[in-house]
Design an enzyme around this catalytic site. Structure first.
Site, PDB file in Angstrom:
ATOM      1  N   SER A   1       0.793  -1.229   0.000  1.00 52.08           N
ATOM      2  CA  SER A   1       0.000   0.000   0.000  1.00 52.08           C
ATOM      3  C   SER A   1       0.822   1.274   0.000  1.00 52.08           C
ATOM      4  O   SER A   1       0.279   2.337  -0.226  1.00 52.08           O
ATOM      5  CB  SER A   1      -0.926   0.007   1.204  1.00 52.08           C
ATOM      6  OG  SER A   1      -0.184   0.256   2.370  1.00 52.08           O
TER       7      SER A   1
ATOM      8  N   LYS B   1     -11.530  -1.450   4.778  1.00 55.00           N
ATOM      9  CA  LYS B   1     -11.007  -0.568   3.725  1.00 55.00           C
ATOM     10  C   LYS B   1     -12.032  -0.509   2.589  1.00 55.00           C
ATOM     11  O   LYS B   1     -13.050   0.146   2.756  1.00 55.00           O
ATOM     12  CB  LYS B   1      -9.592  -0.996   3.351  1.00 55.00           C
ATOM     13  CG  LYS B   1      -8.647  -0.669   4.529  1.00 55.00           C
ATOM     14  CD  LYS B   1      -7.211  -1.101   4.400  1.00 55.00           C
ATOM     15  CE  LYS B   1      -6.467  -0.766   5.697  1.00 55.00           C
ATOM     16  NZ  LYS B   1      -5.120  -1.317   5.773  1.00 55.00           N
TER      17      LYS B   1
ATOM     18  N   HIS C   1      -5.476  -4.562   0.689  1.00 55.96           N
ATOM     19  CA  HIS C   1      -5.708  -3.403  -0.188  1.00 55.96           C
ATOM     20  C   HIS C   1      -6.310  -3.809  -1.524  1.00 55.96           C
ATOM     21  O   HIS C   1      -6.427  -2.985  -2.421  1.00 55.96           O
ATOM     22  CB  HIS C   1      -4.411  -2.614  -0.391  1.00 55.96           C
ATOM     23  CG  HIS C   1      -4.017  -1.904   0.860  1.00 55.96           C
ATOM     24  ND1 HIS C   1      -4.550  -0.689   1.217  1.00 55.96           N
ATOM     25  CD2 HIS C   1      -3.214  -2.275   1.876  1.00 55.96           C
ATOM     26  CE1 HIS C   1      -4.056  -0.321   2.391  1.00 55.96           C
ATOM     27  NE2 HIS C   1      -3.243  -1.273   2.818  1.00 55.96           N
TER      28      HIS C   1
HETATM   29  C1  LIG Z   1      -4.515  -1.870   7.136  1.00 54.44           C
HETATM   30  C2  LIG Z   1      -3.744  -3.131   6.919  1.00 54.44           C
HETATM   31  C3  LIG Z   1      -3.967  -4.263   7.713  1.00 54.44           C
HETATM   32  C4  LIG Z   1      -4.846  -4.210   8.930  1.00 54.44           C
HETATM   33  O1  LIG Z   1      -6.198  -4.182   8.584  1.00 54.44           O
HETATM   34  P1  LIG Z   1      -7.226  -3.461   9.588  1.00 54.44           P
HETATM   35  O2  LIG Z   1      -8.528  -4.038   9.224  1.00 54.44           O
HETATM   36  O3  LIG Z   1      -7.098  -1.989   9.315  1.00 54.44           O
HETATM   37  O4  LIG Z   1      -6.802  -3.796  10.982  1.00 54.44           O
HETATM   38  C5  LIG Z   1      -3.342  -5.448   7.392  1.00 54.44           C
HETATM   39  N1  LIG Z   1      -2.503  -5.534   6.337  1.00 54.44           N
HETATM   40  C6  LIG Z   1      -2.242  -4.453   5.562  1.00 54.44           C
HETATM   41  C7  LIG Z   1      -1.310  -4.608   4.412  1.00 54.44           C
HETATM   42  C8  LIG Z   1      -2.831  -3.216   5.832  1.00 54.44           C
HETATM   43  O5  LIG Z   1      -2.543  -2.161   5.102  1.00 54.44           O
END
Ligand SMILES: *Cc1c(COP(=O)(O)O)cnc(C)c1O
Length: 402
Positions: A186, A245, A214
Site C-alpha cells: 500500500s 477498507k 488493499h
Molecule cells: C490496514 C492493513 C492491515 C490491517 O487491517 P485493519 O482491518 O485496518 O486492521 C493489514 N494488512 C495491511 C497490508 C494493511 O494495510
C-alpha cells in the site's frame, strides 16, 4: 521516579525526527463522501487519503443493513464467539467470504490486524518446527504475528523470487513452512508476482499466506482481490482481507480450508478470548461484500478517477510513482517538507492528505499517497492538482523528469 517524564522524553524524540503523529479530527458526512468537516481548520475538506476506496461506508445498502440489524439485534454481540457471541450474521458473513474466495471456510476477526497477527502467530507457533518466510515490506500486523509465534523466520527481498527461493532452500523439504506476502503493497502501490511465488512455494512444500487487504473489494470480477483477478485463488493456502477498507466498515478475516480455519478458531488466543463484532457490523459488511460481488460500477469509477488524476499530475509534471495498482504515491523525500506540503494543502486549499513519513516508509522517501475514488468528481481532481501545483511552486519542489 517521574514516569511521565520518561514518556515525554520518548515523545520528544519522535518530534525531533519528524515522526510524531498528529491526528486529523474529522467528521465524515454520510451522503457527501469524500467531504468531511475538519475540526482542526474548522471547515469542510476533501479527503484524498482514505482507505474507504469505494465509498462503501456511506452506501445505502450498507447503512440500511446496519440500521435493520441494530433495531433487531441490539448494539453488541454479547460475548466471545464461543460464549453466546456467535450471531447468525457472523455465520452468514463467513459463508459469504468463503464463497467469494472459492475456499471451504472463512473466519472473522475484529480487525485485519488481528487476523494477520492471530493466524500467523497461531500457525507458526503450533506447527512443530514451522519456519516463516516473509517479504521485507510486509505489514506490521504480519511481522508482529510472526514475532509473537517465536518461530524461526527468514526475510526475503521485496517481491524477489530468487531471494525467496534461496531462503526456502535452507530448510529440508519436510519442514513446515509459510511464505507470507501481500498482493498490493500500500505504500508503493506495487503488486506481487503471486503465481510465481506460489510455484516456488509448491516446489519447497510451503504454505502460501496472502494479505489482500488493499485488494479485496477492488480487484477481480467479484471483488475477491488480485488472486481472483488472476484466477489464482486455489493456489493460496490462506487469503487474508480486511472489512474496513474497500468494504467500508470494520473487521478482518481469513479464507482457507475448513481444517485450517478450524485450527485457528480452536488455538488462536486473539480469536477465542475477544468479544465478537457487533451483529450490525457483520450485517453491514455482508451487504457491502454482496453488493461488490455483483456491482462493478464502484470499481470502474475508481479506476477512472485514478487514470484521470495521473493524467492531470503528468500535465503539470508532478512526480508520482506510476504504480501498477490504484495507489498513487507522490514523492517529496523529506519529512518536514512533506508535512509543510500537506499543511498548506489543508489550510490554504481545503484538501486533506496525511503526510507519509518514517517509520511507515524509509527516510528520504517521504511521500503523499493519493487514493481517489468513484466519489471524487473531475472538479475535485482539478482543484487538488491546481493546489498541488501551487504548493510545489511555492516550496520549489522537484518536478518529474527534472
Ligand atoms: C490496514 C492493513 C492491515 C490491517 O487491517 P485493519 O482491518 O485496518 O486492521 C493489514 N494488512 C495491511 C497490508 C494493511 O494495510
Amino acid at each position: 521516579m517521574n514516569y511521565d517524564t520518561l514518556f515525554q522524553t520518548a515523545l520528544d524524540g519522535l518530534r525531533a525526527d519528524g515522526s510524531y503523529r498528529y491526528f486529523a479530527e474529522l467528521e465524515r458526512h454520510a451522503g457527501k463522501f469524500p467531504k468531511a468537516f475538519h475540526h482542526g481548520v474548522g471547515r469542510d475538506v476533501t479527503v484524498w487519503c482514505s482507505n474507504d476506496y469505494l465509498g462503501m461506508g456511506q452506501h445505502p445498502d450498507v447503512i440500511a443493513a446496519i440500521h435493520k440489524s441494530l433495531d433487531e439485534s441490539g448494539a453488541g454481540a454479547g460475548g466471545t464467539r464461543n460464549i453466546s457471541g456467535t450471531n447468525h450474521y457472523h455465520v452468514s458473513l463467513e459463508r459469504e467470504l468463503a464463497s467469494l474466495h472459492g475456499k471451504e471456510s472463512a473466519l472473522l476477526f475484529n480487525s485485519g490486524y488481528l487476523s494477520n497477527w492471530v493466524t500467523l502467530g497461531t500457525l507458526a507457533a503450533r506447527l512443530p518446527g514451522c519456519v516463516v518466510i516473509s517479504d521485507e515490506l510486509n505489514h506490521a500486523s504480519m511481522i508482529e504475528g510472526i514475532r509473537h509465534s517465536r518461530a524461526e523466520k527468514r526475510i526475503f527481498k521485496h517481491n524477489d523470487l530468487q531471494d525467496l527461493e534461496a531462503k526456502l532452500k535452507e530448510f529440508p523439504l519436510e519442514t513446515p513452512k509459510i511464505v507470507a506476502f501481500e498482493s498490493v503493497y500500500s505504500m508503493n502501490g506495487d503488486i506481487a508476482p503471486i503465481e510465481e511465488i506460489c510455484d516456488i512455494a509448491d516446489r519447497y512444500n510451503a504454505m502460501t499466506y496472502l494479505d489482500e487487504v488493499h485488494a479485496v473489494g477492488m480487484y477481480g470480477p467479484q471483488g475477491g482481490g488480485v488472486a481472483q483477478e488472476r484466477g489464482l485463488e486455489h493456489r493460496l493456502t490462506v487469503i487474508e482481507g480486511t472489512l474496513g477498507k474497500a468494504y467500508g466498515v470494520v473487521g478482518g478475516y481469513i479464507a482457507a480450508s475448513a481444517a485450517l480455519c478450524d485450527f485457528v478458531r480452536s488455538f488462536g488466543s486473539g480469536f477465542i478470548f475477544s468479544t465478537s463484532l457487533p451483529p450490525m457490523i457483520a450485517a453491514g459488511v455482508l451487504a457491502s461484500v454482496r453488493h461488490l460481488r455483483h456491482s462493478d460500477a464502484e470499481r470502474k469509477g475508481q479506476k477512472a478517477a485514478v487514470a484521470s488524476l495521473r493524467k492531470k499530475l503528468e500535465a503539470v509534471k508532478l512526480p508520482y510513482m506510476p504504480a501498477q495498482s490504484h495507489i498513487t504515491p507522490v514523492m517529496v523525500g523529506d519529512a518536514a517538507l512533506c508535512r509543510e506540503v500537506t499543511d498548506r494543502l489543508l489550510k490554504e486549499h481545503g484538501h486533506y492528505l496525511q503526510p507519509i513519513n518514517y517509520p511507515t516508509v524509509p527516510r528520504g522517501t517521504e511521500r503523499l499517497r493519493l487514493t481517489p475514488g468513484p466519489l471524487h468528481t473531475e472538479a475535485d481532481l482539478d482543484s487538488l492538482v491546481r493546489a498541488l501545483n501551487h504548493v510545489w511552486q511555492e516550496l520549489n519542489l522537484p518536478r518529474a523528469g527534472a
